[in-house]
Enzyme design. Sequence first.
Site, PDB file in Angstrom:
ATOM      1  CG  HIS A  43      -1.932   0.976   1.372  1.00  0.00           C
ATOM      2  ND1 HIS A  43      -1.675   2.286   1.699  1.00  0.00           N
ATOM      3  CD2 HIS A  43      -3.269   0.889   1.195  1.00  0.00           C
ATOM      4  CE1 HIS A  43      -2.815   2.957   1.731  1.00  0.00           C
ATOM      5  NE2 HIS A  43      -3.807   2.133   1.424  1.00  0.00           N
ATOM      6  CG  ASP A  93       0.612  -2.320   6.149  1.00  0.00           C
ATOM      7  OD1 ASP A  93      -0.335  -2.392   6.955  1.00  0.00           O
ATOM      8  OD2 ASP A  93       0.537  -1.717   5.059  1.00  0.00           O
ATOM      9  CD  GLN A 118      -6.876  -4.550   4.248  1.00  0.00           C
ATOM     10  OE1 GLN A 118      -7.834  -5.199   4.680  1.00  0.00           O
ATOM     11  NE2 GLN A 118      -7.018  -3.328   3.755  1.00  0.00           N
ATOM     12  CE  LYS A 146      -7.299  -0.129   6.143  1.00  0.00           C
ATOM     13  NZ  LYS A 146      -8.088   0.345   5.000  1.00  0.00           N
ATOM     14  CB  CYS A 174      -3.555   3.219  -1.742  1.00  0.00           C
ATOM     15  SG  CYS A 174      -4.808   4.450  -1.504  1.00  0.00           S
TER      16      CYS A 174
END
Length: 402
Positions: free
Chosen positions: A117, A194, A197, A220, A360
């Site tokens: 991303h 990261d 998700q 999220k 993104c």
Amino acid sequence: MSSTLKKAFPIFASRTERFHYLDSAATGQICAAAAAALLGYETTARANVKRGVYPLADAASNAFDAARASIARYIGIDDANEVIFTSGTTMGLNLLAHCLTAELAPGDEILLSELEHHSNIVPWQIAAARRSLIVRAIPVKKDGTLELAAIEGLLSARTRIIAVAHTSNVTGAISDTSRIAEAARAAGAYFVLDGAQALPHGPVDLKRLGCDAFAASGHKMFSATGAGIVWMNKELAHRLPPFLSGGEMIRTVSLKGSTYAPPPHRFEAGTPPIGACLAMGAAAEWLASLDWTAIESEERRLTRRLLDGLSATAHTTVLGPAGFCHRRGIISFDVDGVHPHDLCQFLGDRGIALRGGHHCAQPLMERFNLAATTRASLALYNDDADIDALLEGLESAVRLLR
Ligand SMILES: Cc1ncc(COP(=O)(O)O)c(C=O)c1O
């Protein structure tokens, strides 16, 4: 099961029109537990944290500490003070890029990947430009997974940081974190994950994932917008300089200079988004109480149905891993001759919420020679009716828009 879970999300009962929400990778819907924590704090329990000594302020500070502890448990961390509140993954990755590169020398290297991303690319590029660092990227295979065989050739004696996504927000591919952690350890590099998700799909055990730092967003994982977290191991957090500065991150301030508070406060300058942090803690508690074996098996079943349906739809190509094991229900596809924005508008008018665009992740789009894709992303509240609606709608779209 999803109908019981749906009841825990106020938005579904509030919609009278057709509503198939398949855009959870952009933001998850807020769960009742998080909404109650947010509203309760803002309307009946509001005071600033870590400042006042009157009972309302004390209660707010205690609730803030409790939220930190709930999130620490959700990510498998024993010491809640290793969890730093941020405004979200983007701020978390900026914090890490800024602070971790403060230790680096010109010519040192940072290894990212082609599927990141923009939030896990641009902060490193800015830090690299400032400090004359070199940024490299692990390539992505045709199936959307990382070409891990290339890592060895990309690492050098100067590699100091490896930063990759746990789960791709475009293809749902899950990274092989143990192999990356091993490579980072062998190179003596920090491993930044990261996790934006990752957290919506159940608790994680950061110790098992083997990273040194981790960033994620509350919105999220079915909480409010405005709060997120960074986790860093204790030794690292104590060594790093601050990111943002101002009130509450200091030990002493004089006009000659300042000294800084220990973590997590060193990295939490100013008034935090208190309500959103409490909501994130409530979401973590609620999510931790669910049966994730059952939820995961349902997500796999729906993912399989959607992948099979998309493959059977004329002119449609799915990006990402073909199987159901090393992926989440985040599915990007291309319909030859139909622009994703037209498709999303057409299906949006029929009550189906999807995302169309580059997500993104422009380097990944470039890798697949596409400007944009359409993305359907599943969460614990989706069901067969959502999949049916999307597949039926897509059939009509292909007939009418091509
Ligand atoms: C993999 C990944 N990283 C980072 C981000 C940025 O998250 P936020 O916008 O919550 O800061 C996202 C958001 O979609 C994402 O999917």
